[in-house]
Write a protein that holds these residues in place. Structure first.
Motif, PDB file in Angstrom:
ATOM      1  N   GLU A  66       9.328  54.421  31.014  1.00  0.00           N
ATOM      2  CA  GLU A  66      10.751  54.768  31.064  1.00  0.00           C
ATOM      3  C   GLU A  66      11.546  54.090  29.941  1.00  0.00           C
ATOM      4  N   LYS A  67      10.847  53.354  29.067  1.00  0.00           N
ATOM      5  CA  LYS A  67      11.448  52.678  27.911  1.00  0.00           C
ATOM      6  C   LYS A  67      12.548  51.685  28.314  1.00  0.00           C
ATOM      7  N   LYS A  68      12.293  50.956  29.406  1.00  0.00           N
ATOM      8  CA  LYS A  68      13.213  49.907  29.829  1.00  0.00           C
ATOM      9  C   LYS A  68      13.144  48.718  28.881  1.00  0.00           C
ATOM     10  N   PHE A  69      11.986  48.521  28.279  1.00  0.00           N
ATOM     11  CA  PHE A  69      11.764  47.550  27.217  1.00  0.00           C
ATOM     12  C   PHE A  69      10.496  47.977  26.500  1.00  0.00           C
ATOM     13  N   SER A  70      10.253  47.395  25.351  1.00  0.00           N
ATOM     14  CA  SER A  70       9.048  47.754  24.595  1.00  0.00           C
ATOM     15  C   SER A  70       7.957  46.718  24.797  1.00  0.00           C
ATOM     16  N   GLY A 127       4.508  45.738  40.696  1.00  0.00           N
ATOM     17  CA  GLY A 127       5.558  46.428  41.411  1.00  0.00           C
ATOM     18  C   GLY A 127       6.953  45.947  41.119  1.00  0.00           C
ATOM     19  N   GLY A 128       7.808  46.870  40.722  1.00  0.00           N
ATOM     20  CA  GLY A 128       9.225  46.613  40.606  1.00  0.00           C
ATOM     21  C   GLY A 128       9.748  46.162  39.261  1.00  0.00           C
ATOM     22  N   VAL A 129       8.889  45.786  38.336  1.00  0.00           N
ATOM     23  CA  VAL A 129       9.360  45.266  37.048  1.00  0.00           C
ATOM     24  C   VAL A 129      10.186  46.337  36.330  1.00  0.00           C
ATOM     25  N   SER A 148       0.377  37.205  34.858  1.00  0.00           N
ATOM     26  CA  SER A 148       0.550  38.498  34.201  1.00  0.00           C
ATOM     27  C   SER A 148       1.206  39.457  35.182  1.00  0.00           C
ATOM     28  N   ALA A 149       1.581  40.635  34.662  1.00  0.00           N
ATOM     29  CA  ALA A 149       2.262  41.608  35.511  1.00  0.00           C
ATOM     30  C   ALA A 149       1.949  43.026  35.044  1.00  0.00           C
ATOM     31  N   VAL A 150       1.939  43.940  35.989  1.00  0.00           N
ATOM     32  CA  VAL A 150       1.781  45.357  35.705  1.00  0.00           C
ATOM     33  C   VAL A 150       3.175  45.916  35.433  1.00  0.00           C
ATOM     34  N   VAL A 151       3.339  46.574  34.293  1.00  0.00           N
ATOM     35  CA  VAL A 151       4.672  47.049  33.903  1.00  0.00           C
ATOM     36  C   VAL A 151       4.656  48.518  33.492  1.00  0.00           C
ATOM     37  N   GLY A 152       3.754  49.280  34.026  1.00  0.00           N
ATOM     38  CA  GLY A 152       3.552  50.665  33.609  1.00  0.00           C
ATOM     39  C   GLY A 152       4.797  51.515  33.530  1.00  0.00           C
ATOM     40  N   LYS A 153       5.508  51.688  34.633  1.00  0.00           N
ATOM     41  CA  LYS A 153       6.652  52.596  34.634  1.00  0.00           C
ATOM     42  C   LYS A 153       7.787  52.074  33.758  1.00  0.00           C
ATOM     43  N   ALA A 154       7.990  50.774  33.732  1.00  0.00           N
ATOM     44  CA  ALA A 154       9.048  50.212  32.892  1.00  0.00           C
ATOM     45  C   ALA A 154       8.810  50.554  31.426  1.00  0.00           C
ATOM     46  N   LEU A 155       7.564  50.500  30.989  1.00  0.00           N
ATOM     47  CA  LEU A 155       7.256  50.878  29.608  1.00  0.00           C
ATOM     48  C   LEU A 155       7.410  52.381  29.414  1.00  0.00           C
TER      49      LEU A 155
END
Length: 70
Positions: free
Chosen positions: A57-61, A30-32, A48-55
């Protein structure tokens, strides 16, 4: 979980409390929104972390995250 999909930063203080209270790996969710959020979670004790939406939305690769944390 209340921060899932919000891209407003993870709750690092809660992650730190959980990481100190358990002996099992902590997976943050959540929130990354950026690589700095991942660094903050690592510092807080998450393994570790869940980064689904950030990826999405192309916030980082994924490649940049793996290069820094992989």
């Amino acid at each position: 979980v209340s921060r899932d999909g919000a891209l407003q930063g993870p709750n690092c203080s809660l992650v730190q409390k959980v990481a100190k209270a358990v002996v099992i790996p902590v997976i943050a969710s959540g929130g990354v929104s950026c690589l700095d959020d991942l660094k903050a979670l690592e510092t807080a004790g998450a393994t570790s972390a869940v980064v689904g939406k950030a990826l999405y939305e192309k916030k980082f690769s994924l490649e940049s995250a793996l290069a820094q944390f992989g």
